[in-house]
Motif scaffolding. Sequence first.
Motif, mmCIF file in Angstrom:
data_model
loop_
_atom_site.group_PDB
_atom_site.id
_atom_site.type_symbol
_atom_site.label_atom_id
_atom_site.label_comp_id
_atom_site.label_asym_id
_atom_site.label_seq_id
_atom_site.Cartn_x
_atom_site.Cartn_y
_atom_site.Cartn_z
ATOM 1 N N THR A 2 42.222 53.749 41.893
ATOM 2 C CA THR A 2 43.067 52.982 42.796
ATOM 3 C C THR A 2 43.119 53.661 44.151
ATOM 4 O O THR A 2 43.034 54.881 44.257
ATOM 5 N N PHE A 17 45.050 49.161 45.429
ATOM 6 C CA PHE A 17 44.114 48.189 44.881
ATOM 7 C C PHE A 17 43.192 48.827 43.862
ATOM 8 O O PHE A 17 42.941 50.023 43.891
ATOM 9 N N SER A 18 42.734 48.001 42.942
ATOM 10 C CA SER A 18 41.832 48.408 41.879
ATOM 11 C C SER A 18 40.621 47.497 41.889
ATOM 12 O O SER A 18 40.558 46.525 42.652
ATOM 13 N N THR A 19 39.651 47.775 41.020
ATOM 14 C CA THR A 19 38.412 46.998 40.966
ATOM 15 C C THR A 19 38.223 46.414 39.577
ATOM 16 O O THR A 19 38.414 47.091 38.568
ATOM 17 N N ASN A 26 31.950 43.307 41.813
ATOM 18 C CA ASN A 26 33.223 44.003 41.917
ATOM 19 C C ASN A 26 34.224 43.174 42.703
ATOM 20 O O ASN A 26 33.942 42.759 43.830
ATOM 21 N N CYS A 28 38.104 43.179 44.184
ATOM 22 C CA CYS A 28 39.249 44.008 44.532
ATOM 23 C C CYS A 28 40.538 43.248 44.221
ATOM 24 O O CYS A 28 40.644 42.062 44.549
ATOM 25 N N THR A 30 45.117 43.835 43.378
ATOM 26 C CA THR A 30 46.293 44.697 43.327
ATOM 27 C C THR A 30 47.328 44.059 42.430
ATOM 28 O O THR A 30 47.326 42.832 42.231
ATOM 29 N N ARG A 75 37.428 43.524 50.362
ATOM 30 C CA ARG A 75 36.714 44.639 49.745
ATOM 31 C C ARG A 75 35.927 44.209 48.513
ATOM 32 O O ARG A 75 35.308 45.056 47.857
ATOM 33 N N SER A 76 35.986 42.942 48.168
ATOM 34 C CA SER A 76 35.173 42.454 47.050
ATOM 35 C C SER A 76 33.708 42.370 47.460
ATOM 36 O O SER A 76 33.379 42.349 48.658
#
Length: 301
Positions: A2, A17-19, A26, A28, A30, A75-76
């Motif tokens: 994260t 945020f996580s993936t 991937n 992104c 939260t 961020r994806s």
Amino acid sequence: MTTQIPVSASAPLPIEFSTWSWQGHNICYTVQGEGVPLVLVHGFGASIGHWRKNIPVLAAGGYKVFALDLLGFGRSDKPIELTYELELWQRLLKEFWETHIQEPAVFVGNSIGALLCLMVLADYPEITRGGVLLNAAGGLNHRPEELPLPLRLMMTGFNKLVTSQLVGTFLFNIIRQKPRLRRTLRQVYRDRTAITDDLIDLLHEPSCHPNAQKVFAAILSAPPGPKPESLLPKIAQPLLILWGEKDPWTPISSAKFYQDLAEEKEHVQFIPIPDTGHCPHDERPDLVNAHILNWLNTAIR
């Protein structure tokens, strides 16, 4: 893993945020808080960060808030071999729900994100408790028949330019310049103080990805998707519609059928946000957060 996303000093908690891996890409996302799940869906060119003024407040209000960067945004990942269309992101939202939520949620969206929320409410009622629409778009792109002939020809020519390798890259590099982004936001934000350097950076950073121009061109040339008018008759869940009255992109005059529906149906509420543009959740977050929490506490709980 994260990573923290910066938020305003007044936010009670930082956003992380996580993936998540979806179909080999991937994504992104939260999550913050506990309670009835909310899913926040951003608009064109935006990302999780556009909800930075809302996520901590809604979570502190007693809700479990999820937000994600749609494939191709934020961020994806930005794969270029896919066909970008509303139905792609609708499947993404459905499978995100199946993986991370698994109980009926309230879907909250701005602009294109609001149209996506309508699609989820209409086609997958079993996963939803209700929806919140903020200045909902009428389509992913303009429908040719909805434009006057001169503008229709101009848009056709523009789409051909942005999809060309040489000219498209040149145009994209102009559009994504920070001063140009600031001028664009001045068209749709009535409160100029809301157009901060952080907001410009938030919108500019994803455009630096090597595939950003090709994804941008693919989305601009994608089909518009279903009309809101065709989706609304299928929706029986509680619906809150918030609309910035001074939005030049989706003017409040285009929301008349939402207003008419709110007068006819008890489960639909329409609230205009005065002197506000296309992104009321970012421009007037205190007011929008209060409207959403009040509606959630009365219509959903």
